[in-house]
Design a protein around this motif. Structure first.
Motif, PDB file in Angstrom:
ATOM      1  N   PHE A 172       0.688  -1.230   0.175  1.00  0.00           N
ATOM      2  CA  PHE A 172       0.047  -0.056  -0.012  1.00  0.00           C
ATOM      3  C   PHE A 172       0.833   1.244   0.016  1.00  0.00           C
ATOM      4  N   SER A 173       2.203   1.227   0.734  1.00  0.00           N
ATOM      5  CA  SER A 173       2.866   2.460   0.627  1.00  0.00           C
ATOM      6  C   SER A 173       3.076   2.814  -0.483  1.00  0.00           C
ATOM      7  N   ASN A 174       3.130   2.000  -1.678  1.00  0.00           N
ATOM      8  CA  ASN A 174       3.835   2.388  -3.122  1.00  0.00           C
ATOM      9  C   ASN A 174       2.554   2.509  -4.206  1.00  0.00           C
ATOM     10  N   LEU A 175       1.299   2.722  -3.710  1.00  0.00           N
ATOM     11  CA  LEU A 175       0.230   2.905  -4.442  1.00  0.00           C
ATOM     12  C   LEU A 175       0.223   4.256  -4.819  1.00  0.00           C
ATOM     13  N   TYR A 176       0.198   4.775  -6.151  1.00  0.00           N
ATOM     14  CA  TYR A 176       0.467   6.113  -6.227  1.00  0.00           C
ATOM     15  C   TYR A 176       0.101   6.137  -7.903  1.00  0.00           C
ATOM     16  N   VAL A 177      -0.407   7.506  -8.264  1.00  0.00           N
ATOM     17  CA  VAL A 177      -0.488   7.764  -9.726  1.00  0.00           C
ATOM     18  C   VAL A 177       0.166   8.850  -9.973  1.00  0.00           C
ATOM     19  N   VAL A 178       1.023   8.847 -11.145  1.00  0.00           N
ATOM     20  CA  VAL A 178       1.815  10.183 -11.484  1.00  0.00           C
ATOM     21  C   VAL A 178       1.268  11.249 -12.181  1.00  0.00           C
ATOM     22  N   GLY A 209       2.679  14.084 -13.061  1.00  0.00           N
ATOM     23  CA  GLY A 209       3.521  14.888 -14.210  1.00  0.00           C
ATOM     24  C   GLY A 209       4.473  14.119 -15.095  1.00  0.00           C
ATOM     25  N   ASN A 210       5.330  14.698 -15.686  1.00  0.00           N
ATOM     26  CA  ASN A 210       6.368  14.093 -16.457  1.00  0.00           C
ATOM     27  C   ASN A 210       7.505  13.640 -15.551  1.00  0.00           C
ATOM     28  N   VAL A 211       7.663  12.334 -16.094  1.00  0.00           N
ATOM     29  CA  VAL A 211       8.881  11.381 -15.344  1.00  0.00           C
ATOM     30  C   VAL A 211      10.099  11.724 -16.167  1.00  0.00           C
ATOM     31  N   PRO A 212      11.228  12.385 -15.401  1.00  0.00           N
ATOM     32  CA  PRO A 212      12.322  12.356 -16.272  1.00  0.00           C
ATOM     33  C   PRO A 212      13.107  11.245 -16.639  1.00  0.00           C
ATOM     34  N   PRO A 213      13.777  11.008 -17.812  1.00  0.00           N
ATOM     35  CA  PRO A 213      14.164   9.719 -17.964  1.00  0.00           C
ATOM     36  C   PRO A 213      15.482   9.384 -17.320  1.00  0.00           C
ATOM     37  N   GLY A 214      15.416   7.920 -16.888  1.00  0.00           N
ATOM     38  CA  GLY A 214      16.287   7.438 -16.067  1.00  0.00           C
ATOM     39  C   GLY A 214      15.682   7.294 -14.582  1.00  0.00           C
ATOM     40  N   THR A 215      14.534   7.941 -14.408  1.00  0.00           N
ATOM     41  CA  THR A 215      14.130   8.030 -13.083  1.00  0.00           C
ATOM     42  C   THR A 215      13.491   6.494 -12.647  1.00  0.00           C
ATOM     43  N   GLU A 216      14.087   6.197 -11.494  1.00  0.00           N
ATOM     44  CA  GLU A 216      13.327   4.859 -11.089  1.00  0.00           C
ATOM     45  C   GLU A 216      11.767   4.827 -10.720  1.00  0.00           C
ATOM     46  N   ALA A 217      11.058   4.124 -11.081  1.00  0.00           N
ATOM     47  CA  ALA A 217       9.534   3.955 -10.835  1.00  0.00           C
ATOM     48  C   ALA A 217       8.966   3.732  -9.528  1.00  0.00           C
ATOM     49  N   THR A 218       9.630   4.314  -8.707  1.00  0.00           N
ATOM     50  CA  THR A 218       9.113   3.835  -7.068  1.00  0.00           C
ATOM     51  C   THR A 218       8.657   5.176  -6.654  1.00  0.00           C
ATOM     52  N   LEU A 219       7.986   5.344  -5.672  1.00  0.00           N
ATOM     53  CA  LEU A 219       7.347   6.635  -5.069  1.00  0.00           C
ATOM     54  C   LEU A 219       8.618   7.397  -4.342  1.00  0.00           C
ATOM     55  N   ALA A 220       9.327   6.806  -3.778  1.00  0.00           N
ATOM     56  CA  ALA A 220      10.566   7.641  -3.090  1.00  0.00           C
ATOM     57  C   ALA A 220      11.318   8.247  -4.198  1.00  0.00           C
ATOM     58  N   ALA A 221      11.603   7.405  -5.191  1.00  0.00           N
ATOM     59  CA  ALA A 221      12.560   7.900  -6.483  1.00  0.00           C
ATOM     60  C   ALA A 221      11.829   9.130  -6.975  1.00  0.00           C
ATOM     61  N   GLY A 273      11.033  15.303  -7.693  1.00  0.00           N
ATOM     62  CA  GLY A 273      10.310  16.309  -7.800  1.00  0.00           C
ATOM     63  C   GLY A 273       9.058  16.225  -8.827  1.00  0.00           C
ATOM     64  N   VAL A 274       8.697  14.846  -8.999  1.00  0.00           N
ATOM     65  CA  VAL A 274       7.516  14.415  -9.868  1.00  0.00           C
ATOM     66  C   VAL A 274       6.373  14.597  -8.927  1.00  0.00           C
ATOM     67  N   PRO A 275       5.214  15.486  -9.538  1.00  0.00           N
ATOM     68  CA  PRO A 275       3.992  15.335  -8.697  1.00  0.00           C
ATOM     69  C   PRO A 275       3.292  13.918  -8.667  1.00  0.00           C
ATOM     70  N   VAL A 276       3.076  13.224  -7.730  1.00  0.00           N
ATOM     71  CA  VAL A 276       2.654  12.010  -7.360  1.00  0.00           C
ATOM     72  C   VAL A 276       1.359  12.234  -6.671  1.00  0.00           C
ATOM     73  N   PHE A 277       0.368  11.477  -6.916  1.00  0.00           N
ATOM     74  CA  PHE A 277      -0.998  11.138  -6.036  1.00  0.00           C
ATOM     75  C   PHE A 277      -0.746  10.006  -5.265  1.00  0.00           C
TER      76      PHE A 277
END
Length: 142
Positions: free
Chosen positions: A54-60, A62-74, A79-83
């Motif tokens: 549950f701690s990693n359930l989110y919706v992105v 904004g735009n994700v910079p290339p090479g950014t890991e797809a985890t909530l912390a990353a 600085g990507v806005p996440v819900f």
């Protein structure tokens, strides 16, 4: 000097000290409840529903910079806005458990409190004239 004395009287009253102790214990108890929710309950709920974290359930949002890991912390670090609704679910469950535990504690404390006995009604005092009239009545019956 009067205001300083008033503050001293206020600060050393039992209620203020009790409140301070309650806040400190409440903070520690909150950490225990956080651990129970995060380490015990949410993994069980996740296992039943399908091994969700549950701690990693989110919706992105904004735009994700290339090479950014797809985890909530990353994503947050980048600085990507996440819900992050998964964290909200965890906090909601945490609140429900804490509220239920406090309800049970207050219920038990209320059971332990002894009800104060009702004050005894003062004895009824019969006015002197009524007593005299009764004496006269009783003497006439004889």
């Amino acid at each position: 000097m009067g205001m300083l004395q008033e503050f001293k009287d206020f600060a050393v009253k039992g209620n203020v000290i009790d409140l301070a102790v309650g806040v400190i214990i409440g903070g520690a108890f909150g950490k225990i409840v956080d651990s129970v929710v995060a380490d015990l309950i949410m993994p069980l709920v996740g296992a039943v529903i399908g091994k969700l974290d549950f701690s990693n359930l989110y919706v992105v949002l904004g735009n994700v910079p290339p090479g950014t890991e797809a985890t909530l912390a990353a994503l947050k670090k980048a600085g990507v806005p996440v819900f992050a609704y998964g964290n909200f679910i965890t906090v909601g469950v945490n609140f429900a458990i804490l509220a239920f535990i406090i309800f049970l504690m207050v219920k038990q404390i209320n059971k332990l409190k002894k009800e104060a006995p009702a004050p005894e009604a003062p004895p009824v005092v019969t006015p002197e004239d009524v007593l005299l009239l009764r004496e006269i009545r009783d003497s006439l019956k004889k």
